[in-house]
Scaffold this motif. Sequence first.
Motif, PDB file in Angstrom:
ATOM      1  N   ALA A  12       0.828  -1.208   0.000  1.00  0.00           N
ATOM      2  CA  ALA A  12       0.000   0.000   0.000  1.00  0.00           C
ATOM      3  C   ALA A  12       0.860   1.255   0.000  1.00  0.00           C
ATOM      4  O   ALA A  12       0.565   2.228  -0.707  1.00  0.00           O
ATOM      5  CB  ALA A  12      -0.929  -0.007   1.214  1.00  0.00           C
ATOM      6  N   GLU A  13       1.933   1.262   0.791  1.00  0.00           N
ATOM      7  CA  GLU A  13       2.817   2.421   0.837  1.00  0.00           C
ATOM      8  C   GLU A  13       3.490   2.654  -0.513  1.00  0.00           C
ATOM      9  O   GLU A  13       3.612   3.793  -0.968  1.00  0.00           O
ATOM     10  CB  GLU A  13       3.858   2.231   1.935  1.00  0.00           C
ATOM     11  CG  GLU A  13       3.294   2.340   3.344  1.00  0.00           C
ATOM     12  CD  GLU A  13       4.304   1.967   4.400  1.00  0.00           C
ATOM     13  OE1 GLU A  13       4.197   2.474   5.535  1.00  0.00           O
ATOM     14  OE2 GLU A  13       5.207   1.151   4.108  1.00  0.00           O
ATOM     15  N   PHE A  14       3.933   1.550  -1.145  1.00  0.00           N
ATOM     16  CA  PHE A  14       4.567   1.703  -2.453  1.00  0.00           C
ATOM     17  C   PHE A  14       3.559   2.235  -3.481  1.00  0.00           C
ATOM     18  O   PHE A  14       3.900   3.059  -4.328  1.00  0.00           O
ATOM     19  CB  PHE A  14       5.146   0.380  -2.936  1.00  0.00           C
ATOM     20  CG  PHE A  14       5.874   0.497  -4.253  1.00  0.00           C
ATOM     21  CD1 PHE A  14       7.195   0.906  -4.287  1.00  0.00           C
ATOM     22  CD2 PHE A  14       5.231   0.218  -5.449  1.00  0.00           C
ATOM     23  CE1 PHE A  14       7.870   1.037  -5.492  1.00  0.00           C
ATOM     24  CE2 PHE A  14       5.889   0.345  -6.669  1.00  0.00           C
ATOM     25  CZ  PHE A  14       7.221   0.757  -6.682  1.00  0.00           C
ATOM     26  N   ALA A  15       2.315   1.760  -3.407  1.00  0.00           N
ATOM     27  CA  ALA A  15       1.284   2.230  -4.336  1.00  0.00           C
ATOM     28  C   ALA A  15       1.034   3.722  -4.153  1.00  0.00           C
ATOM     29  O   ALA A  15       0.853   4.463  -5.134  1.00  0.00           O
ATOM     30  CB  ALA A  15      -0.008   1.447  -4.129  1.00  0.00           C
ATOM     31  N   ILE A  16       1.044   4.181  -2.909  1.00  0.00           N
ATOM     32  CA  ILE A  16       0.847   5.608  -2.644  1.00  0.00           C
ATOM     33  C   ILE A  16       2.014   6.416  -3.215  1.00  0.00           C
ATOM     34  O   ILE A  16       1.815   7.474  -3.827  1.00  0.00           O
ATOM     35  CB  ILE A  16       0.700   5.851  -1.133  1.00  0.00           C
ATOM     36  CG1 ILE A  16      -0.594   5.219  -0.621  1.00  0.00           C
ATOM     37  CG2 ILE A  16       0.715   7.344  -0.827  1.00  0.00           C
ATOM     38  CD1 ILE A  16      -0.742   5.248   0.880  1.00  0.00           C
ATOM     39  N   LEU A  17       3.241   5.916  -3.032  1.00  0.00           N
ATOM     40  CA  LEU A  17       4.402   6.607  -3.584  1.00  0.00           C
ATOM     41  C   LEU A  17       4.375   6.588  -5.112  1.00  0.00           C
ATOM     42  O   LEU A  17       4.789   7.565  -5.756  1.00  0.00           O
ATOM     43  CB  LEU A  17       5.694   5.957  -3.073  1.00  0.00           C
ATOM     44  CG  LEU A  17       5.987   6.117  -1.580  1.00  0.00           C
ATOM     45  CD1 LEU A  17       7.305   5.406  -1.225  1.00  0.00           C
ATOM     46  CD2 LEU A  17       6.059   7.587  -1.185  1.00  0.00           C
ATOM     47  N   ALA A  18       3.894   5.493  -5.696  1.00  0.00           N
ATOM     48  CA  ALA A  18       3.790   5.420  -7.155  1.00  0.00           C
ATOM     49  C   ALA A  18       2.808   6.465  -7.673  1.00  0.00           C
ATOM     50  O   ALA A  18       3.049   7.112  -8.708  1.00  0.00           O
ATOM     51  CB  ALA A  18       3.353   4.018  -7.583  1.00  0.00           C
ATOM     52  N   PHE A  19       1.703   6.650  -6.970  1.00  0.00           N
ATOM     53  CA  PHE A  19       0.747   7.686  -7.351  1.00  0.00           C
ATOM     54  C   PHE A  19       1.381   9.068  -7.246  1.00  0.00           C
ATOM     55  O   PHE A  19       1.195   9.933  -8.124  1.00  0.00           O
ATOM     56  CB  PHE A  19      -0.493   7.608  -6.459  1.00  0.00           C
ATOM     57  CG  PHE A  19      -1.453   8.753  -6.655  1.00  0.00           C
ATOM     58  CD1 PHE A  19      -2.234   8.823  -7.797  1.00  0.00           C
ATOM     59  CD2 PHE A  19      -1.569   9.742  -5.696  1.00  0.00           C
ATOM     60  CE1 PHE A  19      -3.118   9.886  -7.986  1.00  0.00           C
ATOM     61  CE2 PHE A  19      -2.445  10.799  -5.871  1.00  0.00           C
ATOM     62  CZ  PHE A  19      -3.222  10.873  -7.024  1.00  0.00           C
ATOM     63  N   ALA A  20       2.166   9.286  -6.185  1.00  0.00           N
ATOM     64  CA  ALA A  20       2.855  10.567  -6.030  1.00  0.00           C
ATOM     65  C   ALA A  20       3.861  10.777  -7.151  1.00  0.00           C
ATOM     66  O   ALA A  20       4.027  11.904  -7.646  1.00  0.00           O
ATOM     67  CB  ALA A  20       3.553  10.628  -4.677  1.00  0.00           C
ATOM     68  N   ALA A  21       4.550   9.708  -7.583  1.00  0.00           N
ATOM     69  CA  ALA A  21       5.491   9.815  -8.701  1.00  0.00           C
ATOM     70  C   ALA A  21       4.758  10.164  -9.992  1.00  0.00           C
ATOM     71  O   ALA A  21       5.255  10.945 -10.815  1.00  0.00           O
ATOM     72  CB  ALA A  21       6.265   8.504  -8.863  1.00  0.00           C
ATOM     73  N   LEU A  22       3.576   9.594 -10.196  1.00  0.00           N
ATOM     74  CA  LEU A  22       2.773   9.943 -11.366  1.00  0.00           C
ATOM     75  C   LEU A  22       2.409  11.428 -11.336  1.00  0.00           C
ATOM     76  O   LEU A  22       2.453  12.114 -12.358  1.00  0.00           O
ATOM     77  CB  LEU A  22       1.530   9.077 -11.412  1.00  0.00           C
ATOM     78  CG  LEU A  22       0.646   9.210 -12.663  1.00  0.00           C
ATOM     79  CD1 LEU A  22       0.073   7.856 -13.069  1.00  0.00           C
ATOM     80  CD2 LEU A  22      -0.501  10.194 -12.431  1.00  0.00           C
ATOM     81  N   LEU A  23       2.070  11.941 -10.156  1.00  0.00           N
ATOM     82  CA  LEU A  23       1.762  13.363 -10.024  1.00  0.00           C
ATOM     83  C   LEU A  23       2.971  14.236 -10.319  1.00  0.00           C
ATOM     84  O   LEU A  23       2.814  15.363 -10.804  1.00  0.00           O
ATOM     85  CB  LEU A  23       1.235  13.662  -8.619  1.00  0.00           C
ATOM     86  CG  LEU A  23      -0.219  13.311  -8.321  1.00  0.00           C
ATOM     87  CD1 LEU A  23      -0.558  13.701  -6.888  1.00  0.00           C
ATOM     88  CD2 LEU A  23      -1.159  14.002  -9.290  1.00  0.00           C
ATOM     89  N   VAL A  24       4.184  13.725 -10.019  1.00  0.00           N
ATOM     90  CA  VAL A  24       5.395  14.481 -10.356  1.00  0.00           C
ATOM     91  C   VAL A  24       5.449  14.724 -11.856  1.00  0.00           C
ATOM     92  O   VAL A  24       5.664  15.850 -12.321  1.00  0.00           O
ATOM     93  CB  VAL A  24       6.655  13.729  -9.884  1.00  0.00           C
ATOM     94  CG1 VAL A  24       7.910  14.342 -10.509  1.00  0.00           C
ATOM     95  CG2 VAL A  24       6.766  13.762  -8.366  1.00  0.00           C
TER      96      VAL A  24
END
Length: 257
Positions: A12-24
């Motif tokens: 779940a934490e990695f998925a949240i970071l992946a979403f944040a990377a997409l927002l980057v």
Amino acid sequence: MNTMTLWHLSAAEFAILAFAALLVGFSKTAVSGANTVSLAIFAAVLPARASTGVLLPLLIVGDVLAVLTYRRHAHWPTLWRLFPAVGAGVVFGTLFLMWADDQIVRTSIGAILLLMTAVTVWRRRTADKEDEPDAVTTRAGRAKARSYGVLGGFTTMVANAGGPVMSMYLLSAGFRKLGFLGTSAFFFLIVNVSKVPFSVGLGLIDGPSLLLDAALALFVLPGALLGKWAVDRINQRLFEQIVIAATVVGGLQLLLR
């Protein structure tokens, strides 16, 4: 901090970071304000100091994509005018990080997010009231460039949060959409690359953090492509309202954590 602990992330934490990377990626080619949401997410999931080191290479990937997309629209006189002051701000930010522990950095990031949000709201409310923006060649314009540059350098070094500062400066200088995107793309690519030696020296970037970046960088590209598609279609005002609300929540979460 031993950044090997960055690999001890749940799915779940990695998925949240992946979403944040997409927002980057999205923020670099469409709406720069989305980057503050990414900052809040990274600082919430990871230790605050480590989050700045992990996020920086992802920002550089996004910067490269933005330069490739908008390279023809950069205004170099503005960039050369800003860089000396930004360099001073980066040095001040580095000295702060040498002194601050993780709790102070987390609190500082939260405060910076809320401050930048407040300034962004103020800029939106006053933009329509300004008869004519200050020209960057006047004395007032040069003074403004220096003040924005120092603040932008400090905030981007401490929290990777220079976007709102530079957005306000470029908008107040009269840049339209493509000129804004092209100039900010080169600005942040150069500034973020220049921050790498400082971050390495502070121990914020190392082998394990770069491996995590390699995994998360896969999500920056689709975000950038989505931003390029959406830049002429997005309802800018509504999206900025969503970004501002999310940033306030993220800043408060960091301050109260």
